[in-house]
Design a protein around this motif. Structure first.
Motif, PDB file in Angstrom:
ATOM      1  N   PHE A 112      11.743   1.399  -5.371  1.00  0.00           N
ATOM      2  CA  PHE A 112      11.395   2.320  -6.312  1.00  0.00           C
ATOM      3  C   PHE A 112      10.546   2.658  -7.796  1.00  0.00           C
ATOM      4  CE2 PHE A 112      15.633   1.272  -5.261  1.00  0.00           C
ATOM      5  CZ  PHE A 112      16.946   2.104  -5.318  1.00  0.00           C
ATOM      6  N   ARG A 113      10.205   3.803  -7.819  1.00  0.00           N
ATOM      7  CA  ARG A 113       8.844   3.649  -8.014  1.00  0.00           C
ATOM      8  C   ARG A 113       8.926   3.814  -9.928  1.00  0.00           C
ATOM      9  NH1 ARG A 113       8.018   9.720  -6.485  1.00  0.00           N
ATOM     10  NH2 ARG A 113       8.019  10.322  -8.808  1.00  0.00           N
ATOM     11  N   LEU A 114       8.139   3.714 -10.488  1.00  0.00           N
ATOM     12  CA  LEU A 114       8.048   3.704 -12.080  1.00  0.00           C
ATOM     13  C   LEU A 114       8.740   4.626 -12.921  1.00  0.00           C
ATOM     14  CD1 LEU A 114       7.373   0.438 -13.542  1.00  0.00           C
ATOM     15  CD2 LEU A 114       5.838   2.091 -14.224  1.00  0.00           C
ATOM     16  N   ASP A 115       8.249   5.610 -12.345  1.00  0.00           N
ATOM     17  CA  ASP A 115       8.663   7.444 -12.830  1.00  0.00           C
ATOM     18  C   ASP A 115       9.914   7.379 -13.013  1.00  0.00           C
ATOM     19  OD1 ASP A 115       8.589   7.647 -10.398  1.00  0.00           O
ATOM     20  OD2 ASP A 115       6.940  10.133 -11.474  1.00  0.00           O
ATOM     21  N   TRP A 116      10.886   7.331 -11.561  1.00  0.00           N
ATOM     22  CA  TRP A 116      11.878   7.560 -11.171  1.00  0.00           C
ATOM     23  C   TRP A 116      13.044   6.607 -12.352  1.00  0.00           C
ATOM     24  CZ3 TRP A 116      16.413   5.424  -9.756  1.00  0.00           C
ATOM     25  CH2 TRP A 116      17.479   5.712  -9.791  1.00  0.00           C
ATOM     26  N   CYS A 117      12.342   5.431 -12.535  1.00  0.00           N
ATOM     27  CA  CYS A 117      12.764   4.291 -13.160  1.00  0.00           C
ATOM     28  C   CYS A 117      13.544   4.872 -14.611  1.00  0.00           C
ATOM     29  CB  CYS A 117      12.372   3.053 -12.866  1.00  0.00           C
ATOM     30  SG  CYS A 117      12.905   1.958 -10.729  1.00  0.00           S
ATOM     31  N   MET A 118      12.294   5.150 -14.912  1.00  0.00           N
ATOM     32  CA  MET A 118      12.249   5.196 -16.482  1.00  0.00           C
ATOM     33  C   MET A 118      13.153   7.025 -17.088  1.00  0.00           C
ATOM     34  SD  MET A 118       8.252   4.744 -17.173  1.00  0.00           S
ATOM     35  CE  MET A 118       8.071   5.674 -18.639  1.00  0.00           C
ATOM     36  N   GLN A 119      13.584   7.708 -16.088  1.00  0.00           N
ATOM     37  CA  GLN A 119      13.822   8.661 -16.125  1.00  0.00           C
ATOM     38  C   GLN A 119      15.839   8.997 -17.128  1.00  0.00           C
ATOM     39  OE1 GLN A 119      12.121  10.913 -16.075  1.00  0.00           O
ATOM     40  NE2 GLN A 119      13.057  12.501 -17.629  1.00  0.00           N
TER      41      GLN A 119
END
Ligand code: Z5A
Ligand code: MG
Length: 212
Positions: A112-119
Motif C-alpha cells: 500500500f502506497r501512502l498516496d493511494w491511502c490518502m486519496q
C-alpha cells in the motif's frame, strides 16, 4: 450575525498512547471553562458501516484490505454533515483518531502506497490542530499488554509509527507532538494549551479541506 465557528481538534498516536483518556479530559475542561465541546471518535462503531469495521477489528469477520480502508474512510465521510453543522454552531469537536490513523494503519500493510491511502480522505474537514501523542513501545508496554484486536502487535505498531512520522512531515497540517510518557495531568496541560490556541485562531478562519 454569524457566530464564531468551533475548532476541529484531532488526537492521534499509537496504541495505548492515551488518546481516549485525553480526549475525554479535554472535552470536560473546555466545557468547564464555558467553551462548547463534544467528543467524536473514529472508527465510530455505532453506524452500519462502523459495525462492519468493528467486526473486522475484533477478528469476527475478514475483509479485503482495500475494502476495509475505504470503509474506514466512508465512516468518516458519513459524519461530515454532522461535523460541519456542529462546528458552524460554535461547538469545538475533539476527535479520537481521524484520517491520519486511516493512512498510517493501511499503509503499514504490504503493497500500500501512502498516496493511494490518502486519496479517499482528500477534502474531509481539515483539523485546525492534530496532536500526536508520542509514546515509545517500552513505555506503552508499561500500560498493559496488547488487546485481542487486529493490528495490536508490536511489529505492526512499529511500522504504523513510521507511517505517522512520514505524515507529520506535511507542513500543510498543524501537527503538534505531545510527550505522552508524562503523567496524565501533565499531558492534559500540554494538550489544553495547544487546544486553546487553536480554538482562538480557528474563530477567524474558514474551515479548510484536508490534503486538497
Ligand atoms: N484504525 C484504522 O485502521 N483505520 C482508521 O481509519 C482508524 C482506525 C480511524 C481501533 O482504534 C483500531 O482501528 C486501531 C486503529 C485502527 N487499531 N489499533 N491499534 P481505537 O481507537 O478503537 O483503539 P483503542 O483501543 O480505543 O485505543 P488505543 O489506541 O489502544 O488506546 P488510547 O486511546 O490511545 O489509550 P487510552 O485508552 O486512553 O489509555 C490506554 C491505557 O493507558 C489506559 O489504561 C489508561 O488509563 C492508561 N494511560 C493513559 N494515559 C496514561 C499516562 N499518561 N500514564 C500512564 N497511563 C496512562
Ligand atoms: Mg482509544
Amino acid at each position: 450575525m454569524a457566530g464564531k465557528r468551533g475548532a476541529l481538534i484531532v488526537l492521534e498516536g499509537v496504541d495505548r498512547a492515551g488518546k481516549t483518556t485525553q480526549c475525554s479530559k479535554l472535552v470536560q475542561a473546555l466545557q468547564q471553562s464555558g467553551r462548547p465541546a463534544e467528543m467524536m471518535r473514529f472508527p465510530d462503531r455505532t453506524t452500519t458501516i462502523g459495525q462492519l469495521i468493528g467486526a473486522y477489528l475484533e477478528n469476527k469477520s475478514d475483509l479485503e484490505d482495500h475494502t476495509v480502508h475505504l470503509l474506514f474512510s466512508a465512516n468518516r465521510w458519513e459524519m461530515v454533515p454532522l461535523m460541519k453543522k456542529k462546528l458552524e454552531q460554535g461547538i469545538n469537536l475533539v476527535v479520537d483518531r481521524y484520517a491520519f490513523s486511516g493512512v498510517a494503519f493501511t499503509s503499514a500493510k504490504p503493497g500500500f502506497r501512502l498516496d493511494w491511502c490518502m486519496q479517499p480522505d482528500v477534502g474531509l474537514p481539515k483539523p485546525d490542530l492534530v496532536m500526536f501523542l508520542q509514546l515509545n513501545p517500552a513505555e506503552a508496554a508499561l500500560r498493559g499488554q496488547f488487546g485481542q484486536e487486529r493490528y495490536e502487535t508490536s511489529v505492526f505498531q512499529r511500522t504504523v509509527q513510521q507511517r505517522f512520522e512520514q505524515l507529520m512531515k506535511d507542513q500543510t497540517v498543524n501537527w503538534q507532538v505531545i510527550d505522552a510518557a508524562q503523567n496524565i495531568e501533565n499531558v492534559h496541560k500540554d494538550i489544553t494549551a495547544h487546544s486553546l490556541n487553536a480554538i482562538n485562531k480557528a474563530q477567524n478562519l474558514p474551515l479548510g479541506e484536508l490534503w486538497s
